[in-house]
Design a protein around this motif. Structure first.
Motif, mmCIF file in Angstrom:
data_model
loop_
_atom_site.group_PDB
_atom_site.id
_atom_site.type_symbol
_atom_site.label_atom_id
_atom_site.label_comp_id
_atom_site.label_asym_id
_atom_site.label_seq_id
_atom_site.Cartn_x
_atom_site.Cartn_y
_atom_site.Cartn_z
ATOM 1 N N ARG A 247 -12.244 -0.995 -5.620
ATOM 2 C CA ARG A 247 -13.591 -0.245 -5.713
ATOM 3 C C ARG A 247 -13.358 1.011 -5.077
ATOM 4 O O ARG A 247 -14.527 1.710 -4.767
ATOM 5 C CB ARG A 247 -14.735 -0.939 -5.035
ATOM 6 N N THR A 249 -13.069 5.033 -4.906
ATOM 7 C CA THR A 249 -13.150 6.223 -5.683
ATOM 8 C C THR A 249 -12.636 7.473 -4.928
ATOM 9 O O THR A 249 -12.459 7.396 -3.943
ATOM 10 C CB THR A 249 -14.796 6.503 -5.879
ATOM 11 N N ARG A 276 -13.290 7.376 -0.982
ATOM 12 C CA ARG A 276 -14.051 6.353 -0.441
ATOM 13 C C ARG A 276 -13.809 4.947 -0.552
ATOM 14 O O ARG A 276 -13.266 4.623 -1.690
ATOM 15 C CB ARG A 276 -15.459 6.566 -1.037
ATOM 16 N N GLY A 344 -21.433 2.684 -2.498
ATOM 17 C CA GLY A 344 -20.290 3.408 -2.725
ATOM 18 C C GLY A 344 -20.901 5.067 -2.016
ATOM 19 O O GLY A 344 -19.902 5.786 -1.921
ATOM 20 N N HIS B 213 -22.912 10.517 -9.039
ATOM 21 C CA HIS B 213 -22.658 10.760 -7.667
ATOM 22 C C HIS B 213 -21.093 10.162 -7.486
ATOM 23 O O HIS B 213 -20.606 9.069 -8.294
ATOM 24 C CB HIS B 213 -23.573 9.707 -7.078
ATOM 25 N N ALA B 214 -20.406 10.699 -6.338
ATOM 26 C CA ALA B 214 -19.103 10.606 -6.188
ATOM 27 C C ALA B 214 -18.808 9.104 -5.532
ATOM 28 O O ALA B 214 -17.929 8.447 -5.665
ATOM 29 C CB ALA B 214 -18.567 11.587 -5.382
ATOM 30 N N GLY B 215 -19.902 8.610 -5.028
ATOM 31 C CA GLY B 215 -19.785 7.182 -4.455
ATOM 32 C C GLY B 215 -20.244 6.114 -5.526
ATOM 33 O O GLY B 215 -19.736 4.886 -5.551
ATOM 34 N N GLY B 216 -21.135 6.335 -6.170
ATOM 35 C CA GLY B 216 -21.754 5.118 -6.895
ATOM 36 C C GLY B 216 -21.131 4.852 -8.319
ATOM 37 O O GLY B 216 -21.565 3.932 -8.850
ATOM 38 N N THR B 217 -20.303 5.998 -8.787
ATOM 39 C CA THR B 217 -19.934 5.571 -9.931
ATOM 40 C C THR B 217 -18.403 5.430 -10.042
ATOM 41 O O THR B 217 -17.609 6.120 -9.301
ATOM 42 C CB THR B 217 -20.034 7.193 -10.880
ATOM 43 N N MET B 219 -14.468 4.359 -10.976
ATOM 44 C CA MET B 219 -13.668 5.432 -11.374
ATOM 45 C C MET B 219 -13.361 5.026 -12.989
ATOM 46 O O MET B 219 -13.384 5.997 -13.702
ATOM 47 C CB MET B 219 -12.163 5.469 -10.956
ATOM 48 N N ARG B 222 -16.275 7.125 -15.061
ATOM 49 C CA ARG B 222 -16.611 8.743 -14.904
ATOM 50 C C ARG B 222 -16.387 9.217 -16.357
ATOM 51 O O ARG B 222 -15.128 8.832 -16.847
ATOM 52 C CB ARG B 222 -15.654 9.028 -13.804
#
Lengths: 399, 399
Positions: A247, A249, A276, A344, B213-217, B219, B222
């Motif tokens: 998980r 990123t 992250r 995340g 969002h760089a945390g919620g999405t 890899m 993306r």
């Protein structure tokens, strides 16, 4: 069972989105006139439901409940990323107001600058005692360079005391937030009970070459900082998947070439890079990979690359008893339509979790879109989540 | 033999560098207050040596000699890149004034916006009839987006006629410029007689992904426009060396990620990419390589890449008779210490060369530094070059 006025909650959110409105989203960067207007507007809403509001010297707005306690602390942040969505932090703040209006013994907080216009999480860090005056002196706006001290002065906050947490007052902290991803939407679920918040390790990579004319300087002579940045980022794109977790990123959100003109070889490049994960061992592997790539770049390239860690947070696990209360409430209001999930994204809750039990609830994000003006959530999901939050708060307070 | 007052020439250059001074360089972007001040200052210098100056509707300053002719046209540009060097175009303009002061029958020109704050070469292109009103309507500042029409209005130039070349008036165009490279310095030579000016093919590459969002999405979900840009530029870095010529250059001077924040996956990337060569066949090969890389990117990536040619100039060869006159003068003033060489940079001379014989002379650049405030040339080299230019002009006029 607390009775939440969900219509009023949605009306409040829609009124708030008019402040700094941009398309269907909002533009309320930290300490901008729009941000300050929204904080003053919030204080009015707090007064209306019996809270005693204060804006402190870092911009936190905290509405204090007048009951004897025990109290919960509920909130999030009210400023936005640039030209971003209407919900994000505003949702969690207005959920706190909705819980207070429903009669729950909650203090409500809008933490300043979660979004990092000036450093990030300065409000929640100030509250828990992890923001020094020296750091405030040092921080500047990442987009236009204005010193934080000047911004506080212009916002009328200079000289005001900073409110610190009162040990023993709060039984826990609760934050409702949009998911900012597609896990809920993708599985047809409407509520997420958060298990923990990933750590974010944020770096600045500065590459120094030699600025030169793009016609007069032969390829063999160049020290092109932009090209070194591209090669380093391409190397990270190859290597990171070999060390990451399931998980993890990683993101490069910014590449700034100096001076940034078509006919000038960039003399300098600045890259923002972050990764992250919830696992400390995975974070350590990714950090090693980044360091090794920079080292390899410095071996191969004519430009010098310097890696700076800007912030290395720790993963924050949500409190089991609070999770259980929220899970019970979710099953009551949305049987079978909720799940446990990690976050995340970073949230103020990760700082509050250092001092008190903390937990989070997620509402679905349409298309997973976040930090963009088109961010949205169905109104029925917003209403459902605030009801689950209220019921979870009541259950935890009773437990 | 014309007698050039080199001390006065150097004094003029040093006076001009005070206008918009930045460290040891200057900041005079096109149509800025500093740029306009330098144009008015230039008109005074022209009057002092008997020229009749006019500033036209595109910002060109042209000082007309009062003699019957034949005339030469001598000049360059007076605005600078941002925070750039004091010589660059200013050298060629003040060399023209020095020749007029020495009694040579020259018209002197400062062409507007050679540096491309608004499109590039708009002054010389206007003069030769290759700048339409429709293009003026369309052009905007590449740094801050101001429309050219608005800039002309604010500079007081709106409504003024644009001066077009007078066929038959000029026997040729001469431009003195710094080399912007290290060929002269590296070989211990002091004067370069330019054989031709490379063509510059300038492109804008726009990559569209999805801002998230760089945390919620995750890899896997993306569509990171910045990452696609990095991969494309890394591919060009591998492929271009296989199709280029021995003196080709290619440069990415700018990568702009939108919105450019650490915690947001870029939804859009804009890249400026250019290459240069004197050979049309090499240019065609490089263009094909770029197109193929973009096509391959569109096959592999989740983001869509669009390639736009912004300007595709032609190589300009210098006039043989003018080159011969300059070479003779160089040998007279600096025996054995000069060379023939191509220009890797674009210059106003390439546009004048479409309508009349044109030639260029290069002075050495210390360390090859150009488009940076630390750009410099030894004063004795500046003085030598203006004497060679004057003698070359006299020889060509007499020929």
């Amino acid at each position: 069972m607390p009775k939440v006025d969900t219509a009023r909650f949605l009306a409040d959110l829609n009124e708030l989105r008019q402040i700094g409105a941009y398309k269907t989203g909002v533009h309320r960067p930290t300490f901008s006139p729009e941000d300050m207007e929204s904080r003053r507007w919030l204080m009015e809403r707090m007064r209306e439901c019996g809270l005693e509001p204060t804006m402190d010297g870092i911009g936190n707005v905290i509405g204090r409940h007048q009951s004897a306690g025990p109290h919960l602390l509920v909130g999030s942040h009210i400023e936005s990323q640039n030209y971003a969505g209407w919900l994000d932090g505003a949702l969690g703040v207005m959920a706190g107001v909705a819980l207070a209006r429903a009669g729950l013994p909650v203090d409500v907080a809008a933490w300043a600058d979660e979004e990092g216009h000036y450093g990030g999480f300065i409000g929640s860090r100030s509250f828990i005692g992890e923001l020094s005056d020296a750091e405030i002196d040092r921080l500047t706006n990442r987009y236009h360079g204005k010193p934080l001290r000047q911004a506080l002065q212009e916002a009328g906050l200079a000289g005001l005391p900073r409110i610190a947490m009162e040990p023993g007052r709060h039984k826990g902290f609760l934050e409702l937030h949009i998911e900012q991803g597609t896990q809920l939407e993708g599985s047809g679920q409407r509520v997420g009970v958060v298990t923990g918040i990933v750590a974010i390790w944020q770096y600045r990579i500065t590459i120094t070459g030699m600025q030169d004319h793009a016609g007069g300087t032969t390829m063999a002579e160049r020290r092109d900082a932009g090209l070194t940045a591209v090669r380093l980022l391409a190397m990270l794109d190859e290597r990171m998947p070999m060390v990451c977790g399931p998980r993890s990123t990683w993101t490069c959100g910014r590449i700034a070439l100096d001076p940034g003109a078509s006919s000038i070889i960039p003399g300098k490049a600045e890259v923002l890079f972050q990764f992250r994960d919830v696992e400390e061992t995975v974070l350590a592997r990714m950090a090693h990979c980044l360091e090794a790539c920079v080292q390899e770049s410095n071996r191969r390239e004519r430009c010098t690359t310097v890696l700076e860690a800007m912030s290395l947070s720790k993963p924050a696990l949500c409190d089991p008893a609070m999770q259980a209360a929220l899970a019970g409430a979710a099953e009551q209001f949305a049987p079978g339509a909720w799940r446990h999930m990690p976050s995340g994204a970073g949230h103020d809750a990760q700082y509050l979790a250092k001092r008190m039990p903390a937990a989070m609830l997620f509402s679905p994000s349409i298309g997973g879109i976040s930090h963009h003006w088109s961010e949205d959530t169905k109104e029925e999901d917003l209403a459902l989540c605030v009801e689950v939050l209220a019921e979870g708060a009541a259950r935890y307070l009773a437990g």
